[in-house]
Each structure stands twice: as C-alpha cells, then as structure tokens.
Enzyme design. Structure first.
Site, PDB file in Angstrom:
ATOM      1  N   CYS A 154      18.302  85.394  40.983  1.00 10.73           N
ATOM      2  CA  CYS A 154      17.831  86.718  40.529  1.00 10.73           C
ATOM      3  C   CYS A 154      16.342  86.871  40.760  1.00 10.73           C
ATOM      4  O   CYS A 154      15.836  87.978  40.778  1.00 10.73           O
ATOM      5  CB  CYS A 154      18.055  86.900  39.037  1.00 10.73           C
ATOM      6  SG  CYS A 154      19.675  86.538  38.513  1.00 10.73           S
ATOM      7  N   LYS A 192      31.829  81.491  28.681  1.00 14.49           N
ATOM      8  CA  LYS A 192      32.719  81.903  29.780  1.00 14.49           C
ATOM      9  C   LYS A 192      31.937  81.706  31.077  1.00 14.49           C
ATOM     10  O   LYS A 192      31.125  82.541  31.476  1.00 14.49           O
ATOM     11  CB  LYS A 192      33.129  83.368  29.592  1.00 14.49           C
ATOM     12  CG  LYS A 192      33.652  84.063  30.853  1.00 14.49           C
ATOM     13  CD  LYS A 192      34.973  83.490  31.347  1.00 14.49           C
ATOM     14  CE  LYS A 192      35.492  84.247  32.574  1.00 14.49           C
ATOM     15  NZ  LYS A 192      34.903  83.761  33.843  1.00 14.49           N
ATOM     16  N   GLU A 199      20.115  89.047  31.177  1.00 15.55           N
ATOM     17  CA  GLU A 199      19.244  88.569  32.259  1.00 15.55           C
ATOM     18  C   GLU A 199      19.902  89.069  33.535  1.00 15.55           C
ATOM     19  O   GLU A 199      20.919  88.525  33.971  1.00 15.55           O
ATOM     20  CB  GLU A 199      19.178  87.039  32.164  1.00 15.55           C
ATOM     21  CG  GLU A 199      17.948  86.461  32.815  1.00 15.55           C
ATOM     22  CD  GLU A 199      18.243  86.059  34.235  1.00 15.55           C
ATOM     23  OE1 GLU A 199      18.035  86.913  35.110  1.00 15.55           O
ATOM     24  OE2 GLU A 199      18.686  84.933  34.453  1.00 15.55           O
ATOM     25  N   GLU A 213      19.268  94.694  45.878  1.00 13.70           N
ATOM     26  CA  GLU A 213      19.105  93.235  45.904  1.00 13.70           C
ATOM     27  C   GLU A 213      20.070  92.667  46.953  1.00 13.70           C
ATOM     28  O   GLU A 213      21.284  92.853  46.849  1.00 13.70           O
ATOM     29  CB  GLU A 213      19.453  92.715  44.498  1.00 13.70           C
ATOM     30  CG  GLU A 213      19.101  91.303  44.240  1.00 13.70           C
ATOM     31  CD  GLU A 213      19.438  90.897  42.800  1.00 13.70           C
ATOM     32  OE1 GLU A 213      20.334  91.507  42.164  1.00 13.70           O
ATOM     33  OE2 GLU A 213      18.809  89.945  42.307  1.00 13.70           O
TER      34      GLU A 213
HETATM   35  C1  SIN Z   1      18.810  83.187  38.042  1.00 12.21           C
HETATM   36  O1  SIN Z   1      18.875  83.391  39.227  1.00 12.21           O
HETATM   37  O2  SIN Z   1      19.493  83.855  37.263  1.00 12.21           O
HETATM   38  C2  SIN Z   1      17.956  82.115  37.428  1.00 12.21           C
HETATM   39  C3  SIN Z   1      16.897  81.611  38.305  1.00 12.21           C
HETATM   40  C4  SIN Z   1      16.000  80.612  37.627  1.00 12.21           C
HETATM   41  O3  SIN Z   1      16.225  80.194  36.488  1.00 12.21           O
HETATM   42  O4  SIN Z   1      15.007  80.252  38.251  1.00 12.21           O
END
Ligand code: SIN
Length: 484
Positions: A289, A179, A255, A386
């Site tokens: 992230c 998805k 994650e 964040e």
């Molecule tokens: C992400 O922002 O979830 C992944 C970043 C990355 O793989 O470097």
C-alpha cells in the site's frame, strides 16, 4: 521443505482447537509461482465465525484479568518462537505469496517486531488524574480493553499485517478473531500454532479460513459481541466494512489504499534517490500500500533520473522467490496482472514512452517485467489509480509548488516520499504533503516504533508505535464525589 512440519496446517483454529472436519467444502492453497497445491483447508463461513466470536468472548474475562506484565511474558515467548522458526515461516510465506525468500525472512522479523514492541507497550497504557473543578471530587481516567477484536488481513504481508493488529489487541487484554486472505492463510495458521505453543490461552486467538470473504466479513461486522474491527485492504472494501460496522457502532481502524508520490528535486542526491526509488517501488513486486505509485521528477534532472532508474530496473531478476538471486516474484493473480497491463496500455495509448520492461515476463504465469515509463501525464490511469504492480511512471515538474500540488491531487493520503538536500525545503514539503507518512530521503519507512496509517480515503487510525494500542482500549472517566 519445512523443518517443522507441524507449521503446515490443514484446519482452521477456533478456541484452541484445529477444526473444520465438519465443514462441507474445502479450498486449495497454491504455490504462487508453480501453482501446485500446498494444502487444503476447510472453507469456513458464518457458522464457524460465530463460534470463534463466542469462544473469544468466553475467553476474554480471564485474559483481561491478567496483568500487562503477565501478558507480556507470553507475548515474548510468541515472539521468540516466531524468530526461532523464521526460516520455515519465510518458506511458507514465499510459497503461498510469492515474495522472494529474503523479503519473506524480512517480513517474519518485521511481523515479530510488533509482538515484542506491544508486549512492552501493554505495560504503559497509563490513565490520568485530571485537576478537579470541585474540591469534593476527583477526576480519573482509566484505559480498559475494548473487547473482542476482528482482524481482516491482506495477502501482501501474510504475517506482519496480522501481528500489527493482534499484538496490540492481545497486549491490551483483548481476544481476536482473524480472517486472513484466502490466498495466504497458511502463514496465519503457522503463527497461530506458535501462539498456542507460547501459551496464549484457548479462545484468545482464533483463525477463520475461507474463500467467502463477504459472508465471514458480515458475520464479524454484524456481531454485537465484536467491538472493534481492524482491516487492511482496498479502500472500496474498507468503505463497505465501515458502513457495516455502523449498525453496532464498532470502533474501526482502516489501513487502505494509497497513491504514493515520490518526488525528486533537482538538488537531490541522485544515487540515494534511485536506491530509494527501487526499494519503494519494487518491494514485494510493487504490491504494498505504501509502494510508490507516481514518480515526480524536477525537470533539471528528469532525463538523468529516467535513465538511471531504467538501468537499475533492468538488473532486477524475476522468477521463483525460492531461487537464489530472484528479487521479483509473481503477482498475486491474473487479475493483478491484467491491471498492470491495462495501466500500461492506457498510458502508452496516451503518449507514454516505455524505457524499461513493458510486457509480460517470459517466465509466464502472473509475472510482468519491471517497467519504467516516461512522458506520463495526469490524463492517464496511472496518475490516479493504484497500480499495485511493477510499473514505474515518471512525471515531470518545474517548481516546488507544482510538485506539491501534483502530489496532493488525489483522494488518497497514505505514504509519500521526497528527495532533496535542502533543509528548508525538507520542512516546507514535509508539512505541505497531505499524507499520513512522509519519507524524506528514504524509500522504506515502515517499522514497529512509528505510527503507520493514512489520511483522507487511505484510512482511519494508526498501527504500530505507542499510538497503535489506543485503538484497542476504551477510556473510562471515573468521578469520585462526596470527598471531605
Ligand atoms: C501494506 O502494504 O499494507 C503494509 C506495508 C508496510 O507495512 O510497510
């Protein structure tokens, strides 16, 4: 304009078929910069998700019965096809996501690297023979594919977050139901087309497209057939999905969000630190992230670092990611823009000083000027939340211990970075940081060979690397008894 128009899709992909004509409503996928409609797709929901799960489960026995080497040969064809369509895939990604074309090309290569890597790793899912406690028995451990895998993936890396989950699943012998985010489904569908051309059998990859993420998410998490959920996204949504998976005791990998510190010690190479800061903070316009959320700079070089970073930030070029020379694209939504504005005004109200940028970009839309603020402190939202945008707050510290305490003062634990030239400090600080990943004198640390993932509320499990396939395998203990 795409060379291969067959990559631009108007349907979802279930059981090897491009489907969705019977779905009542459709949704638009728009260009992140111009807002023009690129394609419309069926707004799928529970019904289609259930169909995809059944198709995946029906396809599973044949796929798992193949040898890892046979699966690897097909995965390598998929890798080759993605790389030979790199330019088209990058253009599609820039259009729907907004990242500059050079970054999109980079992501296509990064995404493909997981397929190449796991094609090989699938051949190395070794078991064990354990020394026996009884002479008439032998104790063996084998690894077997877990079953149907659900992958819920974000908009910020429309290809790499899919391949980082699906390549190990497929290599391990599992089928997947993907998805993708409603903002960026076209990249997902384009690589599904290439998977089909590579010979991945029908039902082994399915792509459900739709705007009702909770309905699709619930169909995936409620299903007794789905045995594993792999999610990349916010911590808040990750917690809901994990709770929902508890009823069927699915294995989960999560994650999730981060609040990455980037520490610069007095003894650092300042050129390297500024270069690392730029890539770590402004990659994908601050929407990763692992992007630095907080710069922590030692007092002896604080003023110089602030000036040098501000000067570098002023050279960034914001605009349409398709245009030559643009290295900062739009943010994904007005909501994302509002968050940047809110974090900045909260900081300024509490005494922060703007040293670069500081307002919505003259190009309008969802663009914001790359911004640096100094004189920040822990009372401000930017210290604990964040931002996910191009805002670089610079905190000051005095001692190494103070930097470590500030860095660890968060519920998150995904990526962290620090710059120093002292080898003793490198070991001390690397070991003291409560993070799943530490970059030492490096601003970008992601690649297919290293374990990507976080601790604390940044998630569970690791993706990429030789560890990344374990989440798609079950251990089975076999006790052979009665031996003479
Ligand atoms: C992400 O922002 O979830 C992944 C970043 C990355 O793989 O470097």
């Amino acid at each position: 304009m795409l060379k291969n128009l067959n990559l631009l899709k108007t349907h979802g992909y279930i059981n090897g078929q491009w489907v969705g004509d019977n779905v009542k409503s459709r949704f638009d996928v728009t260009n992140a910069y111009t807002n023009e409609v690129i394609s419309t797709l069926p707004d799928m929901g529970k019904k289609e998700t259930d169909e995809a799960i059944l198709a995946a489960n029906a396809a599973w026995p044949e796929w798992r019965s193949r040898t890892a080497k046979e699966r690897a040969a097909i995965l390598k064809k998929w890798f080759d096809l993605i790389m030979s369509n790199q330019e088209d895939l990058a253009m599609l990604m820039t259009a729907e996501q907004g990242k500059p074309l050079a970054e999109a090309r980079g992501e296509v290569g990064y995404g493909a690297s997981f397929i190449e890597w796991f094609a090989e790793e699938g051949k190395r899912t070794y078991g064990d023979v354990i020394p026996t406690p009884a002479n008439d028995r032998r104790i063996l451990v084998i690894k077997q594919p877990i079953g149907v895998v659900a992958s819920i993936t974000p908009w910020n890396f429309p290809i790499a977050m899919i391949t980082r989950k699906c390549a190990p699943a497929l290599a391990a012998g599992c089928p997947v139901v993907i998805k993708p985010a409603a903002e960026t489904p076209l990249s997902a569908l384009a690589i599904a087309e290439l998977a089909d051309q590579a010979g991945i059998p029908k039902g082994i990859i399915n792509v459900i497209v739709g705007t009702n993420s909770s309905e699709i998410g619930l169909a995936l998490t409620d299903s007794k057939i789905v045995r594993k959920l792999s999610f990349t996204g916010s911590t808040a949504v990750g917690k809901i999905l994990t709770r929902n998976c508890a009823d069927t005791m699915k294995k989960v990998s999560m994650e999730l969000g981060g609040n990455a510190p980037f520490i610069v010690f007095d003894d650092a190479d300042i050129d390297a630190a500024v270069a690392g800061a730029m890539i770590s903070k402004f990659r994908n316009t601050g929407q990763t992230c692992v992007c630095t959320n907080r710069f922590l700079v030692q007092e002896g070089i604080y003023e110089e670092f602030v000036k040098r970073l501000a000067d570098a930030v002023k050279t960034l070029n914001v605009g349409n990611g398709m245009d030559e020379g643009v290295n900062q694209g739009p943010l994904i939504s007005l909501k994302a823009l509002d968050k940047v504005k809110d974090h900045l005004s909260d900081a300024v109200d509490r005494g922060a000083v703007i040293v670069a940028g500081g307002k919505p970009h003259q190009n309008g839309g969802t663009m914001f000027e790359p911004t640096v603020v100094s004189n920040v402190d822990s009372s401000m939202k930017i210290a604990s939340e964040e931002t996910f945008g191009p805002l670089a707050p610079i905190f000051k510290f005095s001692t190494e211990q103070e930097a470590i305490d500030m860095a660890n003062d968060t519920e998150f634990g995904l990526a962290s970075y620090f710059f120093t030239n002292d080898i003793n400090r490198i070991w001390r600080v690397s070991e003291a940081l409560e993070y799943g990943m530490v970059g030492v004198n490096e601003g970008v640390i992601s690649n297919e060979v290293a374990p990507f993932g976080g601790i604390k509320e940044s998630g569970l499990g690791r993706e990429g690397s030789h560890y990344g396939i374990d989440d798609f395998l079950e251990l089975k203990y076999i006790c052979m008894g009665g031996l003479k």
